[in-house]
Design an enzyme around this catalytic site. Structure first.
Site, PDB file in Angstrom:
ATOM      1  N   ASN A   1      -7.460  -2.118   6.894  1.00 35.73           N
ATOM      2  CA  ASN A   1      -8.708  -0.877   6.966  1.00 35.73           C
ATOM      3  C   ASN A   1      -9.250  -0.909   5.629  1.00 35.73           C
ATOM      4  O   ASN A   1      -8.734  -0.753   4.728  1.00 35.73           O
ATOM      5  CB  ASN A   1      -9.031   0.400   7.038  1.00 35.73           C
ATOM      6  CG  ASN A   1      -7.715   0.942   8.840  1.00 35.73           C
ATOM      7  OD1 ASN A   1      -8.496  -0.021   9.754  1.00 35.73           O
ATOM      8  ND2 ASN A   1      -7.207   1.719   8.406  1.00 35.73           N
TER       9      ASN A   1
ATOM     10  N   HIS B   1      -8.457  -0.015  -3.095  1.00 37.52           N
ATOM     11  CA  HIS B   1      -7.872  -1.141  -4.124  1.00 37.52           C
ATOM     12  C   HIS B   1      -7.234  -2.285  -3.167  1.00 37.52           C
ATOM     13  O   HIS B   1      -7.254  -1.731  -1.688  1.00 37.52           O
ATOM     14  CB  HIS B   1      -6.579  -0.416  -4.991  1.00 37.52           C
ATOM     15  CG  HIS B   1      -5.571   0.015  -3.887  1.00 37.52           C
ATOM     16  ND1 HIS B   1      -4.437  -0.355  -3.638  1.00 37.52           N
ATOM     17  CD2 HIS B   1      -5.474   1.788  -4.217  1.00 37.52           C
ATOM     18  CE1 HIS B   1      -4.199   0.363  -2.830  1.00 37.52           C
ATOM     19  NE2 HIS B   1      -4.339   1.514  -3.184  1.00 37.52           N
TER      20      HIS B   1
ATOM     21  N   HIS C   1      -5.483  -2.902  -0.826  1.00 34.26           N
ATOM     22  CA  HIS C   1      -3.858  -3.686   0.513  1.00 34.26           C
ATOM     23  C   HIS C   1      -4.097  -3.183   1.833  1.00 34.26           C
ATOM     24  O   HIS C   1      -5.478  -2.973   2.553  1.00 34.26           O
ATOM     25  CB  HIS C   1      -3.657  -1.343   0.134  1.00 34.26           C
ATOM     26  CG  HIS C   1      -3.642  -0.864   0.244  1.00 34.26           C
ATOM     27  ND1 HIS C   1      -5.154  -0.173  -0.300  1.00 34.26           N
ATOM     28  CD2 HIS C   1      -3.755   0.227   1.308  1.00 34.26           C
ATOM     29  CE1 HIS C   1      -5.585   0.886   0.971  1.00 34.26           C
ATOM     30  NE2 HIS C   1      -4.639   1.179   1.543  1.00 34.26           N
TER      31      HIS C   1
ATOM     32  N   GLN D   1      -1.470  -2.722   5.738  1.00 33.83           N
ATOM     33  CA  GLN D   1      -0.229  -1.188   5.514  1.00 33.83           C
ATOM     34  C   GLN D   1       0.446  -2.200   6.947  1.00 33.83           C
ATOM     35  O   GLN D   1       0.276  -2.655   7.928  1.00 33.83           O
ATOM     36  CB  GLN D   1      -0.665  -0.216   6.558  1.00 33.83           C
ATOM     37  CG  GLN D   1      -1.302   0.529   5.506  1.00 33.83           C
ATOM     38  CD  GLN D   1      -1.308   2.278   5.522  1.00 33.83           C
ATOM     39  OE1 GLN D   1      -1.081   2.588   6.704  1.00 33.83           O
ATOM     40  NE2 GLN D   1      -2.950   2.501   6.438  1.00 33.83           N
TER      41      GLN D   1
END
Length: 361
Positions: free
Chosen positions: A171, A182, A184, A186
């Site tokens: 996302n 930041h 990243h 999942q």
């Protein structure tokens, strides 16, 4: 690819990935000292015929921290706790402190519908130590490492008997609900095949049984022959606005030939897939000269122990879009009926993205 296995003080597992050998003395920090206490469970939706996960402990998760808090800062200041260690590494993967699946798994409560433990895993994937970077701005070999990392996580998580499906996703942007800004993503590893990939599997299996080949592979051939919506065509990978796009600026990225999962990619295909991904993300950010919000989901074959020749690894990027004064979100017909209503043609939005020139070194 080099890896290093670590354990955080609160018991969560971490794996560091790098293009160069890693320092074995690195230690995994954590902003939390206590072990996980929250737990999730599943409840059956009798009308939709699917599971829903409930994780009330996530109400206490980190949300819009103050500017002075940097969760990715090197662990040089004990007053600024972090999730990642100082040292030379490229990508960090660790268990989510506030998981919707897995974590502290306990017996589910008794309800008037069937319930089940929320087995599974939720992992955070930190793409880079540079908290100001974006995925599309990373070098090609770094993006290639990320694809290899997703392959390694898919193989590891999918090998667990309770895991039936592994979904890497990102996302990006406040418009799609991101609260920690930041670079990243999942990974969710599910104890069941979720409804969307389950339906994809059913459709793909029916097509494979009738035609003896993967559905998406055949569709990619049609998209390439049509040509109007193509954004990238390489020796092993493609990116395009699909003819059936449900969102303006929706893009699919895939190998040209059917590959079941990240774990099945060879070096050449993975490298070209990285170039396709970078091309699309650079076009997104250049289109409006701003960080482009999106949900990027990578769909791959279930990890249920069966062979899935019908499956074709691919990403679907679904961004909200701005039309003068508003963003596109799901409307009533889309949320309630699941029937999407588009007010923009895929060909028009593909033309906008095709006009964006990007340079990849």
């Amino acid at each position: 690819m080099h890896t290093l296995e670590l354990t955080k003080p609160d018991g969560r597992r971490m794996t560091l990935y790098s293009r160069a050998p890693l320092d074995a003395s690195l230690q995994a920090p954590s902003p939390f000292a206590d072990p996980l206490t929250g737990s999730a469970h599943l409840r059956w939706h009798p009308l939709r015929g699917e599971w829903i996960t409930y994780a009330a402990h996530r109400q206490g998760r980190t949300f819009l921290p103050p500017p002075e808090y940097n969760p990715l800062a090197p662990m040089t200041d004990p007053t600024n706790p972090t999730e990642v260690p100082a040292g030379a590494w490229d990508i960090a993967v660790f268990e989510n402190r506030f998981p919707s699946l897995g974590g502290n798994v306990v017996a589910p409560p008794e309800m008037i519908v069937p319930t089940a433990p929320a087995e599974g895993r939720c992992e955070v994937v930190v793409f880079t130590q540079d908290r100001t970077a974006s995925l599309g701005g990373l070098p090609l070999d770094h993006i290639d490492l990320l694809l290899a990392t997703w392959g390694d996580r898919t193989a590891r998580l999918g090998a667990e008997e309770k895991i039936q499906y592994v979904l890497p996703f990102e996302n990006r942007g406040a418009e799609v609900g991101v609260t920690l800004h930041h670079p990243h993503g999942q990974i969710y590893a599910y104890p069941v095949v979720p409804p969307v990939p389950a339906r994809m599997t059913q459709v793909a299996q029916e097509h494979y049984q009738r035609n003896g080949r993967a559905l998406l592979e055949q569709h990619i051939e049609s998209e390439r022959q049509d040509g109007r919506r193509m954004l990238y065509e390489g020796p092993h990978a493609v990116a395009f606005v699909p003819v059936c796009a449900r969102y303006p600026y929706e893009v699919w990225i895939a190998p040209t030939r059917a590959v079941q999962s990240f774990a099945h990619l060879d070096t050449a295909v993975r490298a070209d897939l990285a170039r396709a991904l970078k091309t699309v993300l650079l076009k997104y950010d250049t289109l409006w000269d701003r960080p482009f919000p999106y949900l990027m989901a990578w769909y791959q074959a279930p990890t249920d122990g069966e062979d899935h020749p019908e499956w074709h690894l691919h990403a679907q990027l679904s961004p909200p879009y701005r039309t003068r004064d508003r963003l596109k979100y799901l409307a009533g017909t889309e949320l309630a009926a699941g029937l999407f209503a588009m007010d923009a043609l895929p060909e028009d939005k593909a033309a906008e993205l095709q006009a964006v020139q990007v340079r990849i070194e």
